[in-house]
Design an enzyme around this catalytic site. Structure first.
Site, PDB file in Angstrom:
ATOM      1  N   LYS A  27       3.868   2.426  -3.551  1.00 27.95           N
ATOM      2  CA  LYS A  27       5.008   3.226  -3.053  1.00 27.95           C
ATOM      3  C   LYS A  27       6.072   3.273  -4.142  1.00 27.95           C
ATOM      4  O   LYS A  27       6.307   2.281  -4.854  1.00 27.95           O
ATOM      5  CB  LYS A  27       5.558   2.567  -1.790  1.00 27.95           C
ATOM      6  N   SER A  46       8.441   1.391   8.421  1.00 31.74           N
ATOM      7  CA  SER A  46       7.961   2.294   7.388  1.00 31.74           C
ATOM      8  C   SER A  46       6.561   2.082   6.857  1.00 31.74           C
ATOM      9  O   SER A  46       6.081   2.912   6.091  1.00 31.74           O
ATOM     10  CB  SER A  46       8.941   2.294   6.213  1.00 31.74           C
ATOM     11  N   SER A  58       8.803   5.567   6.101  1.00 27.59           N
ATOM     12  CA  SER A  58       9.028   6.156   4.812  1.00 27.59           C
ATOM     13  C   SER A  58       7.839   6.013   3.851  1.00 27.59           C
ATOM     14  O   SER A  58       7.840   6.656   2.797  1.00 27.59           O
ATOM     15  CB  SER A  58      10.266   5.555   4.156  1.00 27.59           C
TER      16      SER A  58
END
Lengths: 489, 77
Positions: free
Chosen positions: A78, A177, A153
Site C-alpha cells: 500500500k 481499511s 482505504s
C-alpha cells in the site's frame, strides 16, 4: 502449474521445490499487471527492478539464505508505507513526488523474507476514506464489478489480490481499511493487535489506531505474512512483544468447542438484508463444524462512529501538520510569504476529505470543545474496550458483518461524507480497542458481489482468528472464486 | 479554500458535528479517558551519537535548496 489459482504459500512451496523460479513468478505477475491494471488501476507505481530482485531472491533461496515460506512470492505494498527510493505518495498530491530515504520496518521484514515487491498500491488519500475514491491518482475499480469501488482505504491492495496482479499485499487499517476492502473484493485480510506490527515507516494517520496487516487469498497466507512482520521494533515505541503468529497452529485449528458471540446490535437498521443472511449462514456453517454460536447485546456499538471520528480526526490533524512544503512534499508555486506558502501548499496539496478531517480534528481539540468532544471520546473508547473485555470472558471469537453493504457504486459516495462514515460502523471499534480482527469471504449477494464475515479475537489471538478462518476455508470455497471479469479481459 | 467549496464544507462539517454530538448521550461518569488499550511505557535510549541520514539524501526531496540548506521565504524582517 496454474499460477492464476495458486495461493502465496503454494507458490512459495513450488519455488522452494524448484518447480518454478522466482523470476518466472515475477514475470507472471508483471504479465497480470499488464493485462489487468489498465482496467482496475490498482497500482500507483510499478517498480522497474522487479526481475533483478527476483533473480537475487532466486540465488538466495538456492544458497539457503532465504528460507521463508513466502520467499520469491510477488507482493504489493500500500502506498502509505515507505520504501527507500520508491515514490510513496499516500494517494496524495502532497507526496506525489516523495521518495523516502528509508523503508518501513514491515517492508524490510518482508524483504528479509525474500519478498519480491511489485510496486505501490492505490489508496484513499492519507488513508482517509472507505472507497479509494479520494486518491489523487484516480479511482481503483473492483474486479467483481468495475462500476463498483474496491472499498478503502486499502482498495488498491484488495483489488490487486482479487485480480491476481499480486499474490498478497500489505495494507493498513485505522478504522477498517484492510477489512472492508477485503470484504468488498472477496479476499482475506487481517488487522492484527495494536502494537504487534511496527508502525515505523507507515505514514501516520491516527497513531493510536493505525496497524499494518496482510491482504491475501486465504487465512494461511495471512498467517505466513504475520509470522514475518509481527515483531517488537525499537523504532516504534508503541510496538509490543507479541506471541508469534503460528502458521502451523493456524493450519491445525479445530473450531469444535469454540464459543462464538454475535452482537445483536450489529444487526440493526442499516444492515443490508442479503449481507445479514450471508453472515447468518456463515454462523450456521461454523456451528455445523462444532462451534457454539450465541447472540449477545453490545449497546455501546451506537457510539463507535462518533468516538472514532473524533479521535481519528484529532490525531490526523496533528500528524498531518508536518506537511508544510518546506523539507519535502508539495510546495505551491506562488506565494507571498511563509504563511502564504504554508496555506497554499496545504490547500493545494490536500484533497477535500483530508481537509475535512483536519478541520474536524482541530475543532474537537480546541479550547472550549476539548472536554465535550476529545476527552469524551477517550472515555467512550474506555467503555468500548470494557465491553469487549467482558465479551471475551465468555467467547473465544466474536462474529459479525464487516460492512453494512457490499461494494458501493463508484461516484455515489463522496457527496455525503456522513453516510460514508456510517459504513464503518462495525470495523472502527476494533481499532479503538486495539483488538485483532479479520475479514473472511463468506458468500455473495444476488448481484454476485462478495460479502466478508468479521472474526474478532481477544488481544494477540491472531492464531485463533486465522485458525478458525482456515478451518472454515477448508469446507467452503468462497475464497477460491475468481471475478468473472478476469476472463473478459 | 475557494469560495465555492466553503458552503459545502460548512454544511458537511455541521452535519458531521451534529451526528457526533450523539456521543453526549453516553454516560461516562467516572470513566477515565483511555489513550491506549494496552499498558504502554515510554521507551528510552541512551543519548548516543549515531550516524544520521546523509545530507544529500535529506535534500533529495527538498522543494527548493541552496548551498546545502532548504530554501524558504524570509520569515522575519
Amino acid at each position: 502449474m496454474n499460477l492464476e489459482t495458486m495461493t502465496a504459500l503454494e507458490l512459495g512451496a513450488a519455488i522452494r521445490k524448484g518447480e518454478i523460479s522466482a523470476v518466472e513468478a515475477a514475470k507472471f505477475s508483471l504479465g497480470q499487471i499488464d493485462k489487468y491494471d489498465g482496467k482496475f488501476s490498482c497500482f500507483v507505481t510499478v517498480q522497474d527492478d522487479i526481475l533483478q530482485r527476483a533473480e537475487e531472491v532466486q540465488k538466495k533461496i538456492a544458497s539457503g539464505e532465504y528460507t521463508s515460506p513466502l520467499a520469491g512470492v510477488p507482493m504489493g505494498i500500500k502506498d502509505n508505507m515507505c520504501q527507500k527510493g520508491i515514490q510513496t505518495s499516500c494517494g496524495s498530491r502532497m507526496l506525489s513526488n516523495f521518495k523516502p530515504t528509508y523503508s518501513a520496518t514491515a517492508v524490510e521484514e518482508m524483504m528479509k523474507a525474500g519478498a519480491v515487491p511489485l510496486g505501490k498500491l492505490n489508496m484513499d488519500e492519507f488513508a482517509m476514506g472507505s472507497t479509494s475514491e479520494t486518491s489523487f491518482f484516480g479511482v481503483t475499480r473492483n474486479p467483481w464489478n468495475v462500476d463498483c469501488v474496491p472499498g478503502g482505504s486499502s482498495g488498491g491492495s484488495a483489488s490487486a489480490v482479487a485480480a491476481g496482479e499480486c499474490f498478497y499485499a500489505l495494507g493498513s487499517d485505522t478504522g477498517g481499511s484492510i477489512r472492508q476492502p477485503a470484504s468488498f473484493c472477496g479476499v482475506t485480510g487481517i488487522k492484527p493487535t495494536y502494537g504487534s506490527v511496527s508502525r515505523f515507516g507507515l505514514v501516520a494517520y491516527a497513531s493510536s489506531l493505525d496497524q499494518i496487516g496482510p491482504i491475501a487469498h486465504n487465512a494461511a497466507d495471512c498467517a505466513a505474512v504475520l509470522a514475518e512482520i509481527m515483531k517488537q521494533d525499537k523504532r516504534d515505541n508503541t510496538s509490543v512483544a507479541t506471541k508469534d503468529a503460528d502458521l502451523e497452529a493456524v493450519l491445525h485449528t479445530d473450531v469444535k468447542g469454540m464459543k462464538i458471540g454475535i452482537p445483536t446490535d450489529f444487526f440493526g437498521e442499516g444492515l443490508d438484508k442479503e449481507v445479514a443472511a450471508t453472515i447468518e449462514a456463515a454462523a450456521k456453517q461454523l456451528e455445523s463444524m462444532g462451534a457454539t454460536v450465541e447472540k449477545f447485546d453490545m449497546p455501546i456499538v451506537k457510539y463507535a462512529i462518533p468516538a472514532y471520528y473524533i479521535i481519528a480526526s484529532a490525531e490526523a490533524s496533528s500528524n498531518l501538520s508536518r506537511y508544510d512544503g518546506i523539507k519535502y512534499g508539495y510546495r505551491a508555486d506562488d506565494f507571498e510569504d511563509l504563511l502564504d506558502l504554508y496555506t497554499k501548499s496545504r490547500s493545494e496539496g490536500f484533497g477535500m476529505e483530508v481537509k475535512r478531517r483536519i478541520m474536524l480534528g482541530c475543532f474537537v481539540l480546541s479550547s472550549g470543545y476539548y472536554d465535550a468532544y476529545y476527552r469524551k471520546a477517550l472515555q467512550a473508547k474506555a467503555l468500548i474496550k470494557g465491553a469487549f473485555d467482558r465479551a471475551f470472558e465468555k467467547y473465544d471469537l466474536i462474529l459479525g458483518p464487516v460492512a453494512p453493504t457490499t461494494a458501493l457504486k463508484i461516484g455515489e459516495n463522496l457527496s455525503d461524507p456522513l453516510k460514508m462514515y456510517l459504513g464503518d460502523i462495525y470495523t472502527v471499534m476494533m481499532n479503538l480497542a486495539g483488538l485483532p480482527a479479520a475479514s473472511v469471504p463468506c458468500g455473495f449477494d444476488s448481484n454476485g458481489m462478495p460479502v466478508g464475515m468479521h472474526l474478532i479475537g481477544n488481544y494477540f489471538d491472531e492464531t485463533k482468528i486465522l485458525g478458525a478462518a482456515h478451518a472454515y476455508q477448508q469446507v467452503t470455497d468462497w475464497h477460491k472464486r475468481k471475478p468473472a471479469e478476469l476472463a473478459n479481459i | 479554500m475557494p469560495e465555492e467549496s466553503r458552503a459545502k464544507a460548512q454544511s458537511d462539517l455541521q452535519e458531521i458535528l451534529q451526528y457526533i454530538d450523539t456521543l453526549s448521550e453516553l454516560d461516562t461518569e467516572g470513566i477515565e479517558p483511555m489513550s491506549h488499550a494496552l499498558p504502554l511505557t515510554n521507551v528510552m535510549r541512551e543519548d548516543e551519537v549515531q550516524p544520521s541520514i546523509p545530507t544529500e539524501d535529506v535534500l533529495r526531496n527538498a522543494p527548493a535548496q541552496k548551498d546545502n540548506y532548504f530554501l524558504v521565504p524570509r520569515s522575519f524582517e
